[in-house]
Motif scaffolding. Sequence first.
Motif, PDB file in Angstrom:
ATOM      1  N   THR A  88      63.855  92.432  34.504  1.00 16.40           N
ATOM      2  CA  THR A  88      63.979  93.652  33.847  1.00 16.40           C
ATOM      3  C   THR A  88      63.603  94.637  34.352  1.00 16.40           C
ATOM      4  OG1 THR A  88      62.284  93.131  32.283  1.00 16.40           O
ATOM      5  CG2 THR A  88      64.301  92.460  31.531  1.00 16.40           C
ATOM      6  N   PRO A  89      63.808  95.817  34.416  1.00 18.53           N
ATOM      7  CA  PRO A  89      63.084  97.242  34.946  1.00 18.53           C
ATOM      8  C   PRO A  89      61.584  97.162  34.755  1.00 18.53           C
ATOM      9  CG  PRO A  89      65.015  97.788  34.085  1.00 18.53           C
ATOM     10  CD  PRO A  89      64.904  96.395  33.494  1.00 18.53           C
ATOM     11  N   GLY A  90      60.927  97.395  35.810  1.00 18.53           N
ATOM     12  CA  GLY A  90      59.453  97.421  35.351  1.00 18.53           C
ATOM     13  C   GLY A  90      58.826  96.020  35.809  1.00 18.53           C
ATOM     14  N   LYS A  91      59.723  94.908  35.836  1.00 17.06           N
ATOM     15  CA  LYS A  91      58.968  93.725  36.044  1.00 17.06           C
ATOM     16  C   LYS A  91      59.161  93.251  37.353  1.00 17.06           C
ATOM     17  CE  LYS A  91      57.962  92.910  31.699  1.00 17.06           C
ATOM     18  NZ  LYS A  91      56.763  92.644  31.128  1.00 17.06           N
ATOM     19  N   TRP A  92      58.409  92.486  37.980  1.00 17.35           N
ATOM     20  CA  TRP A  92      58.723  92.152  39.441  1.00 17.35           C
ATOM     21  C   TRP A  92      58.342  90.541  39.766  1.00 17.35           C
ATOM     22  CZ3 TRP A  92      60.352  95.903  41.740  1.00 17.35           C
ATOM     23  CH2 TRP A  92      59.982  97.306  41.456  1.00 17.35           C
ATOM     24  N   HIS A  93      59.148  89.885  40.335  1.00 14.82           N
ATOM     25  CA  HIS A  93      58.785  88.521  40.630  1.00 14.82           C
ATOM     26  C   HIS A  93      57.593  88.340  41.580  1.00 14.82           C
ATOM     27  CE1 HIS A  93      63.225  87.839  40.155  1.00 14.82           C
ATOM     28  NE2 HIS A  93      62.835  87.258  39.187  1.00 14.82           N
ATOM     29  N   ILE A  94      57.487  89.412  42.605  1.00 11.38           N
ATOM     30  CA  ILE A  94      56.520  89.201  43.347  1.00 11.38           C
ATOM     31  C   ILE A  94      55.865  90.476  43.948  1.00 11.38           C
ATOM     32  CG2 ILE A  94      56.016  88.136  45.780  1.00 11.38           C
ATOM     33  CD1 ILE A  94      58.488  86.416  45.582  1.00 11.38           C
ATOM     34  N   PHE A  95      54.414  90.632  43.960  1.00  9.24           N
ATOM     35  CA  PHE A  95      53.826  91.800  44.289  1.00  9.24           C
ATOM     36  C   PHE A  95      52.967  91.298  45.762  1.00  9.24           C
ATOM     37  CE2 PHE A  95      50.170  94.534  45.071  1.00  9.24           C
ATOM     38  CZ  PHE A  95      50.530  95.508  44.415  1.00  9.24           C
ATOM     39  N   ILE A  96      53.282  91.964  46.684  1.00  7.16           N
ATOM     40  CA  ILE A  96      52.746  91.569  48.197  1.00  7.16           C
ATOM     41  C   ILE A  96      51.641  92.717  48.420  1.00  7.16           C
ATOM     42  CG2 ILE A  96      53.222  91.549  50.553  1.00  7.16           C
ATOM     43  CD1 ILE A  96      55.957  90.790  49.860  1.00  7.16           C
ATOM     44  N   SER A 102      46.122  96.275  59.206  1.00 12.15           N
ATOM     45  CA  SER A 102      46.371  95.205  60.271  1.00 12.15           C
ATOM     46  C   SER A 102      47.956  95.149  60.714  1.00 12.15           C
ATOM     47  CB  SER A 102      46.107  94.156  59.397  1.00 12.15           C
ATOM     48  OG  SER A 102      46.568  92.883  59.958  1.00 12.15           O
ATOM     49  N   ALA A 103      48.191  95.418  61.817  1.00 10.05           N
ATOM     50  CA  ALA A 103      49.589  95.381  62.324  1.00 10.05           C
ATOM     51  C   ALA A 103      50.100  93.946  61.906  1.00 10.05           C
ATOM     52  CB  ALA A 103      49.673  95.660  63.886  1.00 10.05           C
ATOM     53  N   SER A 104      49.478  93.058  62.042  1.00 10.82           N
ATOM     54  CA  SER A 104      49.907  91.482  61.586  1.00 10.82           C
ATOM     55  C   SER A 104      50.247  91.586  60.242  1.00 10.82           C
ATOM     56  CB  SER A 104      49.323  90.216  62.296  1.00 10.82           C
ATOM     57  OG  SER A 104      47.864  90.399  61.529  1.00 10.82           O
ATOM     58  N   ALA A 105      49.582  92.009  59.398  1.00 13.71           N
ATOM     59  CA  ALA A 105      49.698  91.848  58.093  1.00 13.71           C
ATOM     60  C   ALA A 105      50.940  92.837  57.508  1.00 13.71           C
ATOM     61  CB  ALA A 105      48.678  92.765  57.071  1.00 13.71           C
ATOM     62  N   VAL A 106      51.264  94.047  58.283  1.00  9.20           N
ATOM     63  CA  VAL A 106      52.378  94.894  57.923  1.00  9.20           C
ATOM     64  C   VAL A 106      53.544  94.009  58.634  1.00  9.20           C
ATOM     65  CG1 VAL A 106      53.567  97.053  58.665  1.00  9.20           C
ATOM     66  CG2 VAL A 106      51.162  97.066  58.330  1.00  9.20           C
ATOM     67  N   VAL A 107      53.748  93.395  59.755  1.00 14.89           N
ATOM     68  CA  VAL A 107      54.930  92.421  60.011  1.00 14.89           C
ATOM     69  C   VAL A 107      55.166  91.424  58.985  1.00 14.89           C
ATOM     70  CG1 VAL A 107      55.611  91.160  61.904  1.00 14.89           C
ATOM     71  CG2 VAL A 107      54.604  93.124  62.427  1.00 14.89           C
ATOM     72  N   ILE A 108      54.042  90.676  58.582  1.00 18.24           N
ATOM     73  CA  ILE A 108      54.148  89.636  57.494  1.00 18.24           C
ATOM     74  C   ILE A 108      54.833  90.160  56.133  1.00 18.24           C
ATOM     75  CG2 ILE A 108      52.907  88.058  56.175  1.00 18.24           C
ATOM     76  CD1 ILE A 108      50.976  87.474  58.685  1.00 18.24           C
ATOM     77  N   ALA A 109      54.097  91.244  55.811  1.00 18.27           N
ATOM     78  CA  ALA A 109      54.425  91.656  54.579  1.00 18.27           C
ATOM     79  C   ALA A 109      55.812  92.374  54.414  1.00 18.27           C
ATOM     80  CB  ALA A 109      53.670  93.083  53.983  1.00 18.27           C
ATOM     81  N   GLU A 110      56.249  93.087  55.553  1.00 22.06           N
ATOM     82  CA  GLU A 110      57.618  93.524  55.817  1.00 22.06           C
ATOM     83  C   GLU A 110      58.595  92.258  55.917  1.00 22.06           C
ATOM     84  OE1 GLU A 110      59.064  96.704  55.863  1.00 22.06           O
ATOM     85  OE2 GLU A 110      57.482  97.999  55.625  1.00 22.06           O
ATOM     86  N   THR A 111      58.335  91.337  56.716  1.00 14.18           N
ATOM     87  CA  THR A 111      59.184  90.148  56.774  1.00 14.18           C
ATOM     88  C   THR A 111      59.296  89.299  55.362  1.00 14.18           C
ATOM     89  OG1 THR A 111      58.606  90.080  59.174  1.00 14.18           O
ATOM     90  CG2 THR A 111      59.600  88.308  58.292  1.00 14.18           C
TER      91      THR A 111
END
Length: 168
Positions: A88-96, A102-111
Amino acid sequence: DEYFRNAACLQTLEWAIRENVDIKPVVTCHTDKKRIGELIKSAPACVNMIQTIDWATLPDKDEDELWKIKTKEIHDLCAGNIQESGNTPGKWHIFISHSRRSASAVVIAETLYGSFKERKYDVWLDVKMHDKSVAAMKEGVKNSKLFVAIITGPCLDENRPGSNQAEN
């Protein structure tokens, strides 16, 4: 700036703990997996429960086949924590949660964001949201079923080397 020293990352993790949101820490295989013990020791007491959770590991992005296998493992782990297929709106399955320094954290988060979206999960990732305020982050954490924390070691935003770590 490590994940646990980043004020915004730490705050969102504390919210997830308080709201009893399932947490899945993710680290990179080649750099941070060897340092999990050190990373856990750097965690403040308010989040020391992080040491009792199984951590997921990802290879470097350039290891394409292994990356696919490991991201599928993370999806499978997450799927076990998420039972509803609709949202439903305002509800999320996953929060990243990640440090943009951190360049590697950004790549992992986006992927991971893209991979979860392909599987029809509703995902909260700050760079994809219109409202990135503290209130919006808190709402995102509180209304998520799973909190994915991309834990990284020391990193520096080369574009803003003197910036306050709370500004991420």
